[in-house]
Scaffold this active site. Structure first.
Site, PDB file in Angstrom:
ATOM      1  N   GLY A 107       0.776  -1.240   0.000  1.00 28.33           N
ATOM      2  CA  GLY A 107       0.000   0.000   0.000  1.00 28.33           C
ATOM      3  C   GLY A 107       0.799   1.278   0.000  1.00 28.33           C
ATOM      4  O   GLY A 107       0.231   2.361   0.126  1.00 28.33           O
ATOM      5  N   TRP A 121       2.316   2.975  -2.419  1.00 29.36           N
ATOM      6  CA  TRP A 121       1.991   3.936  -3.481  1.00 29.36           C
ATOM      7  C   TRP A 121       0.643   4.593  -3.226  1.00 29.36           C
ATOM      8  O   TRP A 121       0.484   5.797  -3.467  1.00 29.36           O
ATOM      9  CB  TRP A 121       2.009   3.237  -4.840  1.00 29.36           C
ATOM     10  CG  TRP A 121       3.383   3.116  -5.412  1.00 29.36           C
ATOM     11  CD1 TRP A 121       4.557   3.046  -4.730  1.00 29.36           C
ATOM     12  CD2 TRP A 121       3.738   3.066  -6.797  1.00 29.36           C
ATOM     13  NE1 TRP A 121       5.622   2.938  -5.586  1.00 29.36           N
ATOM     14  CE2 TRP A 121       5.145   2.947  -6.856  1.00 29.36           C
ATOM     15  CE3 TRP A 121       3.001   3.078  -7.970  1.00 29.36           C
ATOM     16  CZ2 TRP A 121       5.831   2.870  -8.078  1.00 29.36           C
ATOM     17  CZ3 TRP A 121       3.680   2.996  -9.191  1.00 29.36           C
ATOM     18  CH2 TRP A 121       5.085   2.894  -9.237  1.00 29.36           C
ATOM     19  N   ASP A 177      -4.850  -6.158  -5.724  1.00 32.03           N
ATOM     20  CA  ASP A 177      -3.707  -7.038  -5.526  1.00 32.03           C
ATOM     21  C   ASP A 177      -4.220  -8.432  -5.205  1.00 32.03           C
ATOM     22  O   ASP A 177      -5.324  -8.592  -4.681  1.00 32.03           O
ATOM     23  CB  ASP A 177      -2.806  -6.538  -4.385  1.00 32.03           C
ATOM     24  CG  ASP A 177      -1.381  -7.062  -4.524  1.00 32.03           C
ATOM     25  OD1 ASP A 177      -0.513  -6.267  -4.935  1.00 32.03           O
ATOM     26  OD2 ASP A 177      -1.132  -8.260  -4.253  1.00 32.03           O
ATOM     27  N   ASP A 210      -7.265 -11.170  -8.794  1.00 30.78           N
ATOM     28  CA  ASP A 210      -6.250 -11.329  -9.835  1.00 30.78           C
ATOM     29  C   ASP A 210      -6.507 -10.284 -10.918  1.00 30.78           C
ATOM     30  O   ASP A 210      -7.567 -10.290 -11.552  1.00 30.78           O
ATOM     31  CB  ASP A 210      -6.329 -12.739 -10.417  1.00 30.78           C
ATOM     32  CG  ASP A 210      -5.250 -13.018 -11.456  1.00 30.78           C
ATOM     33  OD1 ASP A 210      -4.570 -12.074 -11.898  1.00 30.78           O
ATOM     34  OD2 ASP A 210      -5.096 -14.190 -11.839  1.00 30.78           O
ATOM     35  N   ASP A 258       2.792  -1.138 -10.066  1.00 28.57           N
ATOM     36  CA  ASP A 258       4.040  -1.623  -9.475  1.00 28.57           C
ATOM     37  C   ASP A 258       3.965  -3.145  -9.365  1.00 28.57           C
ATOM     38  O   ASP A 258       4.522  -3.750  -8.458  1.00 28.57           O
ATOM     39  CB  ASP A 258       4.263  -0.996  -8.098  1.00 28.57           C
ATOM     40  CG  ASP A 258       5.730  -1.009  -7.683  1.00 28.57           C
ATOM     41  OD1 ASP A 258       6.596  -1.006  -8.574  1.00 28.57           O
ATOM     42  OD2 ASP A 258       6.009  -1.037  -6.471  1.00 28.57           O
ATOM     43  N   LYS A 279       6.167  -0.246 -13.465  1.00 28.98           N
ATOM     44  CA  LYS A 279       7.472  -0.862 -13.269  1.00 28.98           C
ATOM     45  C   LYS A 279       7.794  -1.744 -14.465  1.00 28.98           C
ATOM     46  O   LYS A 279       6.948  -2.485 -14.963  1.00 28.98           O
ATOM     47  CB  LYS A 279       7.479  -1.698 -11.994  1.00 28.98           C
ATOM     48  CG  LYS A 279       8.759  -2.495 -11.789  1.00 28.98           C
ATOM     49  CD  LYS A 279       8.994  -2.889 -10.357  1.00 28.98           C
ATOM     50  CE  LYS A 279       7.916  -3.784  -9.814  1.00 28.98           C
ATOM     51  NZ  LYS A 279       8.181  -4.119  -8.387  1.00 28.98           N
TER      52      LYS A 279
END
Length: 240
Positions: A90, A92, A108, A124, A148, A188
């Site tokens: 958490g 970000w 997530d 998912d 990320d 990312k």
């Protein structure tokens, strides 16, 4: 002649300040830890960004990656709608809220403790039902999509690499499908030929695409971040 009593040696503070640690710490015990676990814990204990995160109350050192990116590109604005892909634990989302974002939803596979006013979805991301549910919870098209995400690795280099690339592409496809015109996608990625292919696709759909390695990214990692700004809209070449 009796010696004067010895002064008790007090160890200087090793946390609780923005400057973090300056003297390397050693693990007190290696009991029941593998060598790789010991190495990871030692690096974490002595990591200045991890120390700063603990001092500030961020859930992860990754918060400082987004802070640096936002300081440079100014994408987290009051009134913006934001999606955080792969938000656990958490950090970000914490930064986004701290910077004035009140409409934010994250997803997530792992359970994440509440971060009001964010909506948190345990699911998912690659499930076809996930994207529509994120937009429903957000209440409309996002201005910013953050990613990320990192896949669960299996230890097979080629397989793990394909999973990483697959998540980057999935995040980019989602951003193109849902962003408002002028929107931003930050993800990312890792250095390599496949990343270059993603960048080429993003350049068809965004006014600017830059690769950035924040200071909080470890120097021995190939990790970098793609910052795509100025989404051109779904009518552009290459968009779905």
């Amino acid at each position: 002649m009796t010696e004067p009593p010895r002064k008790r040696m007090v160890r200087p503070p090793t946390g609780g300040t923005e400057s973090g640690r300056t003297v390397p710490e050693r693990l007190k015990t290696a009991w029941k830890r593998t060598p790789s676990q010991q190495a990871w814990l030692s690096r974490q204990i002595n990591d200045p960004f991890a120390a700063k995160a603990r001092a500030h109350g961020y859930r992860s050192r990754a918060a400082y990656k987004l802070i640096e990116l936002d300081d440079r590109f100014r994408v987290l604005k009051s009134g913006a709608r934001v999606v955080d892909l792969g938000l656990a634990p958490g950090g970000w989302t914490q930064v986004a809220i701290e910077r004035g974002v009140t409409s934010i939803v994250g997803v997530d596979l792992l359970a994440v403790d509440p971060l009001p006013p964010a909506h948190i979805l345990q699911m998912d991301f690659t499930d076809p039902a996930c994207g529509p549910e994120l937009i429903r919870l957000l209440g409309g098209a996002p201005d910013v999509v953050l990613s990320d995400m990192a896949p669960n690795t299996v230890g097979h280099r080629q397989t793990d690499h394909l999973r990483i690339v697959g998540l980057i592409e999935a995040g980019a496809d989602f951003a193109v499908e849902v962003l408002k015109p002028g929107g931003v996608f930050i993800a990312k990625a890792f250095q390599g030929g496949e990343t270059a292919e993603v960048i080429a696709k993003l350049k068809q759909q965004f006014a600017s695409v830059k690769t950035v390695k924040p200071k909080a990214s470890r120097s021995d990692s190939s990790e970098l971040y793609l910052v795509a700004t100025g989404f051109k809209g779904r009518g552009t070449e290459g968009s779905r």
